[in-house]
Design a protein around this motif. Structure first.
Motif, PDB file in Angstrom:
ATOM      1  N   PRO A  32       0.808  -1.228   0.000  1.00  0.00           N
ATOM      2  CA  PRO A  32       0.000   0.000   0.000  1.00  0.00           C
ATOM      3  C   PRO A  32       0.838   1.273   0.000  1.00  0.00           C
ATOM      4  O   PRO A  32       0.485   2.248  -0.665  1.00  0.00           O
ATOM      5  N   LEU A  33       1.963   1.274   0.740  1.00  0.00           N
ATOM      6  CA  LEU A  33       2.808   2.461   0.768  1.00  0.00           C
ATOM      7  C   LEU A  33       3.509   2.670  -0.564  1.00  0.00           C
ATOM      8  O   LEU A  33       3.652   3.804  -1.029  1.00  0.00           O
ATOM      9  N   HIS A  34       3.954   1.584  -1.202  1.00  0.00           N
ATOM     10  CA  HIS A  34       4.579   1.709  -2.518  1.00  0.00           C
ATOM     11  C   HIS A  34       3.577   2.272  -3.525  1.00  0.00           C
ATOM     12  O   HIS A  34       3.938   3.104  -4.366  1.00  0.00           O
ATOM     13  N   MET A  35       2.333   1.822  -3.434  1.00  0.00           N
ATOM     14  CA  MET A  35       1.304   2.314  -4.338  1.00  0.00           C
ATOM     15  C   MET A  35       1.001   3.794  -4.074  1.00  0.00           C
ATOM     16  O   MET A  35       0.767   4.570  -5.001  1.00  0.00           O
ATOM     17  N   MET A  36       0.996   4.189  -2.808  1.00  0.00           N
ATOM     18  CA  MET A  36       0.665   5.557  -2.436  1.00  0.00           C
ATOM     19  C   MET A  36       1.846   6.510  -2.595  1.00  0.00           C
ATOM     20  O   MET A  36       1.663   7.731  -2.705  1.00  0.00           O
ATOM     21  N   ASN A  37       3.054   5.990  -2.664  1.00  0.00           N
ATOM     22  CA  ASN A  37       4.239   6.842  -2.575  1.00  0.00           C
ATOM     23  C   ASN A  37       4.310   7.945  -3.630  1.00  0.00           C
ATOM     24  O   ASN A  37       4.645   9.078  -3.290  1.00  0.00           O
ATOM     25  N   PRO A  38       4.007   7.693  -4.909  1.00  0.00           N
ATOM     26  CA  PRO A  38       4.046   8.801  -5.879  1.00  0.00           C
ATOM     27  C   PRO A  38       3.116   9.942  -5.498  1.00  0.00           C
ATOM     28  O   PRO A  38       3.474  11.121  -5.653  1.00  0.00           O
ATOM     29  N   CYS A  39       1.945   9.607  -4.978  1.00  0.00           N
ATOM     30  CA  CYS A  39       0.979  10.618  -4.548  1.00  0.00           C
ATOM     31  C   CYS A  39       1.517  11.379  -3.328  1.00  0.00           C
ATOM     32  O   CYS A  39       1.425  12.617  -3.266  1.00  0.00           O
ATOM     33  N   ILE A 225     -10.828   1.463  -9.556  1.00  0.00           N
ATOM     34  CA  ILE A 225     -10.968   1.165 -10.984  1.00  0.00           C
ATOM     35  C   ILE A 225      -9.658   1.464 -11.709  1.00  0.00           C
ATOM     36  O   ILE A 225      -9.132   0.643 -12.454  1.00  0.00           O
ATOM     37  N   ALA A 226      -9.113   2.661 -11.470  1.00  0.00           N
ATOM     38  CA  ALA A 226      -7.826   3.032 -12.066  1.00  0.00           C
ATOM     39  C   ALA A 226      -6.648   2.399 -11.323  1.00  0.00           C
ATOM     40  O   ALA A 226      -5.529   2.393 -11.824  1.00  0.00           O
ATOM     41  N   TRP A 227      -6.946   1.866 -10.118  1.00  0.00           N
ATOM     42  CA  TRP A 227      -5.919   1.238  -9.265  1.00  0.00           C
ATOM     43  C   TRP A 227      -4.775   2.220  -8.991  1.00  0.00           C
ATOM     44  O   TRP A 227      -3.589   1.905  -9.116  1.00  0.00           O
ATOM     45  N   SER A 228      -5.157   3.446  -8.609  1.00  0.00           N
ATOM     46  CA  SER A 228      -4.156   4.484  -8.391  1.00  0.00           C
ATOM     47  C   SER A 228      -4.643   5.460  -7.327  1.00  0.00           C
ATOM     48  O   SER A 228      -5.831   5.516  -6.998  1.00  0.00           O
ATOM     49  N   TRP A 229      -3.683   6.239  -6.784  1.00  0.00           N
ATOM     50  CA  TRP A 229      -3.974   7.241  -5.764  1.00  0.00           C
ATOM     51  C   TRP A 229      -3.920   8.632  -6.380  1.00  0.00           C
ATOM     52  O   TRP A 229      -3.170   8.875  -7.334  1.00  0.00           O
ATOM     53  N   SER A 230      -4.690   9.547  -5.807  1.00  0.00           N
ATOM     54  CA  SER A 230      -4.652  10.933  -6.244  1.00  0.00           C
ATOM     55  C   SER A 230      -4.886  11.842  -5.051  1.00  0.00           C
ATOM     56  O   SER A 230      -5.328  11.399  -3.982  1.00  0.00           O
ATOM     57  N   LEU A 231      -4.577  13.135  -5.230  1.00  0.00           N
ATOM     58  CA  LEU A 231      -4.794  14.135  -4.197  1.00  0.00           C
ATOM     59  C   LEU A 231      -6.178  14.755  -4.359  1.00  0.00           C
ATOM     60  O   LEU A 231      -6.660  14.930  -5.470  1.00  0.00           O
ATOM     61  N   SER A 232      -6.816  15.076  -3.236  1.00  0.00           N
ATOM     62  CA  SER A 232      -8.142  15.691  -3.282  1.00  0.00           C
ATOM     63  C   SER A 232      -8.255  16.767  -2.210  1.00  0.00           C
ATOM     64  O   SER A 232      -7.927  16.532  -1.044  1.00  0.00           O
ATOM     65  N   ASP A 233      -8.737  17.945  -2.605  1.00  0.00           N
ATOM     66  CA  ASP A 233      -8.972  19.022  -1.637  1.00  0.00           C
ATOM     67  C   ASP A 233     -10.226  18.761  -0.806  1.00  0.00           C
ATOM     68  O   ASP A 233     -10.394  19.364   0.258  1.00  0.00           O
ATOM     69  N   ARG A 234     -11.102  17.870  -1.284  1.00  0.00           N
ATOM     70  CA  ARG A 234     -12.406  17.692  -0.649  1.00  0.00           C
ATOM     71  C   ARG A 234     -12.576  16.362   0.078  1.00  0.00           C
ATOM     72  O   ARG A 234     -13.278  16.289   1.083  1.00  0.00           O
TER      73      ARG A 234
END
Length: 247
Positions: A32-39, A225-234
């Motif tokens: 999970p950390l490896h997946m989240m690390n770019p974000c 679905i995209a199997w990826s992490w992103s940043l969100s202000d909300r």
């Protein structure tokens, strides 16, 4: 001299010590950390560049900044910070993590000062940093306020602390515990305790009480679905991060 007080929870340290050898296995217990690390790195680099007026397109944009990665684990954040030019100290209360981090850094040709120590001990020794990375640690300590106070003591005036954790609500229980530990088995069962999760409002109050000024909070959102992490202000409903300044 009296020994520094500590907020380390031995049971929490033991959990991560048992997994130390797997830090750099992208399909292991820290997947999970490896997946989240770019974000995470996207957020971290943006906030540091904003606070210290650095150009991320230039070579070694963080050169001249002293950075502490508290709870560094195997060095997943320490290494990219060193590549960006920062003078990095990686600290962890789990002794077994340190040789793993040291060996991997040496293999990468990186000079990182890894230490088996705590935030409180570093503060007691008078250490000072421009940036403190405090990522996914506060939900594992015995006394969050005392821990955050030690982090504030470690910052130079004008310094920046980035602190991420997990929200406490029914969704976070389903995602971070049932989903990650029981269904996906990304983490060993019992890695997290839902009762130790901290809501964004609670964390902001803790940070203020510790003597820092919160300036940003942002969500880390996983898209299955995209199997990826992103940043969100909300969307701070599960994983989120805060930026705070020592005025």
């Amino acid at each position: 001299m009296q020994a520094a007080q500590t907020t380390v929870d031995p049971a929490e340290v033991a959990k991560f010590e048992a997994m130390a050898a797997e830090w750099w296995d992208v399909n292991g217990k820290f997947k999970p950390l490896h997946m989240m690390n770019p974000c995470r790195l996207d957020y971290i680099t943006q906030q540091i560049a904003k606070q210290f007026d650095r150009d991320l397109t230039g070579p070694e944009p963080f050169k001249g900044l002293r950075l502490l990665d508290i709870g560094c684990g195997g060095g997943l954040l320490s290494e990219p910070m060193a590549r960006l030019g920062a003078d990095v100290v990686g600290a962890d209360a789990a002794e077994g993590n340190i040789p793993v981090a040291q060996i991997h850094a040496e293999q990468q040709g990186l000079d990182i000062d890894y230490r088996h120590t705590t935030a409180e001990a570093l503060a007691e020794a008078g250490e000072q940093f421009d940036v403190v990375l405090n990522m996914e640690v506060v939900e594992h300590v015995a006394d969050p306020l005392a821990y955050l106070t030690a982090c504030r003591q470690l910052l130079k005036p004008g310094g920046l602390m980035l602190c991420s954790t997990i929200n406490r609500n029914p969704k976070s229980y389903m995602v971070a515990i049932i989903g990650a530990e029981h269904i996906m088995r990304w983490l060993p069962k019992g890695t997290h305790e839902w009762s130790k999760f901290i809501t964004p409002n609670e964390l902001v109050e803790l940070i203020k009480t510790a003597g820092l000024e919160p300036v940003n909070r942002t969500g880390f959102v996983f898209n299955p679905i995209a199997w990826s992490w992103s940043l969100s202000d909300r969307d701070l409903s599960v994983n989120y991060v805060t930026a705070s300044i020592k005025r």
